[in-house]
Write an enzyme that holds these catalytic residues in place. Sequence first.
Site, short mmCIF file in Angstrom:
data_model
loop_
_atom_site.label_atom_id
_atom_site.label_comp_id
_atom_site.label_asym_id
_atom_site.label_seq_id
_atom_site.Cartn_x
_atom_site.Cartn_y
_atom_site.Cartn_z
N ASP A 1 0.87 -1.17 0.00
CA ASP A 1 0.00 0.00 0.00
C ASP A 1 0.91 1.22 0.00
OD1 ASP A 1 -2.11 1.71 0.16
OD2 ASP A 1 -2.94 0.90 2.03
N ASP B 1 -0.55 -4.11 6.69
CA ASP B 1 -0.73 -3.95 8.14
C ASP B 1 -2.18 -3.81 8.56
OD1 ASP B 1 -1.30 -1.47 7.10
OD2 ASP B 1 -0.02 -0.34 8.46
N ASP C 1 -5.71 -7.21 4.95
CA ASP C 1 -4.49 -7.69 4.31
C ASP C 1 -4.16 -9.14 4.62
OD1 ASP C 1 -3.71 -5.33 2.95
OD2 ASP C 1 -2.99 -4.46 4.82
N ASN D 1 38.01 -34.96 9.27
CA ASN D 1 36.67 -34.39 9.15
C ASN D 1 36.41 -33.33 10.22
OD1 ASN D 1 34.05 -34.44 7.87
ND2 ASN D 1 33.28 -35.35 9.76
#
Length: 841
Positions: A329, A590, A594, A683
């Site tokens: 928005d 928000d 939404d 390793n």
Amino acid sequence: MENQPFQAFWSISSTELLLLLGSSSQGLSREEAKERLTRLGANQLKPTRTAGDLSLLLSQYKSPIILLLLFAAGLSFALREHTDGLIIMVIVLFSGLLGFWQERRASQAVADLLAVVQIRARVRREGEEYEVPVEEIVPGDLIILKAGDVIPGDCLLLESKDLFVDEASLTGETFPVEKRPGVLAPGTPLSSRSNALFMGTHVISGTATALVVLTGAATEFGQVSAHLKIKAPETEFERGVRRFGYFLMEVTLLLVIAIFAVNVYLHRPVLDSFLFSLALAVGLTPQLLPAIISVNLALGSRRMAEEKVIVKRLASIENFGSMDILCTDKTGTITEGQVRIHSALDVAGRESDKVLFHAYLNSVFETGFANPMDEAIRSHCCPDISAYQKLDEIPYDFVRKRLSVLVSKEGRSLLITKGALLNVLAVCTAAETAEGQVVDLASVRPKVEEQFAEFSAQGLRTIGIAYLPLEMVATITKEQEASMIFLGFLLLYDPPKAGIMETIQKMKQLGVALKIVTGDNALVAASVARQVGLANPRILTGSELHRMSDEALLHQVNRIQVFGEVEPNQKERILSAIRKTGHVVGYLGDGINDASALHAADVSISVDSAVDVAKDAADIVLLEKDLGVLVKGVQAGRVTFANTLKYVFMATSANFGNMFSMAGASLFLSFLPLLPKQILLTNLLTDLPEMTIATDRVDPKLVERPRRWNIKFIRRFMIIFGLLSSIFDYATFGALLFLLKADVAQFRTGWFQESVISAAMIVLVIRTRGPFFRSPPGKYLFLATLLVVAATFCFPYTPLAALFNFEPLPLEFLAVIVIILFLYISGAELAKHFFYRRVRY
């Protein structure tokens, strides 16, 4: 009292239910609420499994290969090979402790960050109203609800005012459902229980007070989710990691079985062959991948938190970094979010104090959710309204797009309505002229609509104000919003944020395109878009979208920059269309309307000041509603993803090459190239620098554009760099056997040193796409690499060497190893240069 005492609470009166739940109109006492929380547990669908230290430690050893290795170590003890068995167990345990320490720190950091954006509910306890985390709501609590609130449990309505609830998540009902107190039959179906509120739904408009009856798994939503075993959808990153893990495991399994079978066929000791195969499996398996990813994402979330971005779901960081379209928005993100009054005009377009006064009455008496427009009106002026009293109110909702307040003065009632201009005109039949005359609306409507278009083109938001005198009445309904008198316009403006053009340009440089999706007037949105640098934006309105087929939208959606006058359900349709075109789309929202769009986006973003339903649906929460904050978050997300890929490249190049070479060498050598305990030490030492990758610096080029998980690219990388590693491994074998005439112990010592140092140093090469000497590594990675190199060179000269069957090497051996390492690093640098010229990622 149990957590599920009433199967049909909607059929019990509120008075009786309050008694049964041991509550009252004042709510529970704090002590009683605390006791119920302890007894009944937190208000969650599933108990939070906070892994204790012991369970987290044990989880480090749950890999079948590690368990087999521990079993083999036990077998060594049984066969009186105590030293070998002890060394294997110590190395395995130490590797597990490394992973435990890192993951423990990571999980604690994430827990601390999530507490920042906790969803809270307003309760009444001991007659006082205050907010508590929704997890602390218990049966018997009285909750106070308003628009945007998430409903924290199954409740019976005690009081309500124009209450509409979105129950789509539970019943599938698209439109908001009106709720009001009452008593219903026990057999009333779920969708018809108009006196009950359910967990997992949220308030669209209105206010209410409700009594919580059921919480957690006992709620309707809890039972549905338990039945369906609802799980968060797998992100592209999680899917990529899983596929990569399976791919390496398949290769490892085939290789290990083949090596074991061949070694047994060559009449080598079965136990040594078994341990050798298992140790190779440990070297080949990316057992550190889960820990590396956890640490990397947790560190990334901390880095993003420093930029005021809170990550609720760690796996969403990768999607955040790969996002290439952001829909948002305009209010508060592109504009300042501080709405100001531009002017109040009558139907002729002249300044009018009467319009402003009526707008002020409406705003000062409204009690719905806070919004910038009403705050702007209240702060703009402060007329004397002591003669007016509020009688009733019809809150704003997203269907009517109006808010009405009923006031009284000197025994007469007055209904005042404000809202979106066209929606206000829809309930008007007359208009008041500047002279105070009431005329038919049709006579002035063309002029009103012409002015509306002019105001909108200037970027001004236009609100309609209307009124209706009534006989003395105390309440109103929506049906009474009719035959009203249009009074005039209230013009509002919300200027673009300072520096927003530079921010949008920065997003463009990062490969993120911006699309404005708003319910506001399309002309206003287009005007704002032009002001912030979106030249000649293409616009699509909600009404045009309604007439457009899905296929047509799919072809048009990427060309549109501004979607104006869209309805909440249309936002979801827009996002789905963008995703189908192959983009990773983020949505910043928000508001109450939404939630569905946030669920539809690849990256759902909200802000800390958002309504609960939006914040709850979001994966990422911004502590400031600012695109500048979001840009920094995108960069931090890309840094996190880039560092995760570094470990993947490491695991698929030097490690894989070394172990593959060792497996091959075991087939033509008359002895094992390394003993099982030596492989495990190799390793362990190569793991140490990799544990610091999360703190490494990332080249700016790697955050310039979105990147996505690409298993084909990783496979190519593995083939090229794994093959290169193997070439130099076999060069080492040849030099040790034919040039230096090494015995078995010298061969193993020389191979151990070359293998560990090459694996440690190659990280410095593959961590960057440019020359490694122009891109300094992070401090911890550099120090860890130096430490491992130094320790590996020195190890054969320490008392511990004998335990691992190593012996000190003559100087000429060390010189040859250094030359091979130099050639390997140079070859890797050259291969990298040509690889990235041919393969783009």
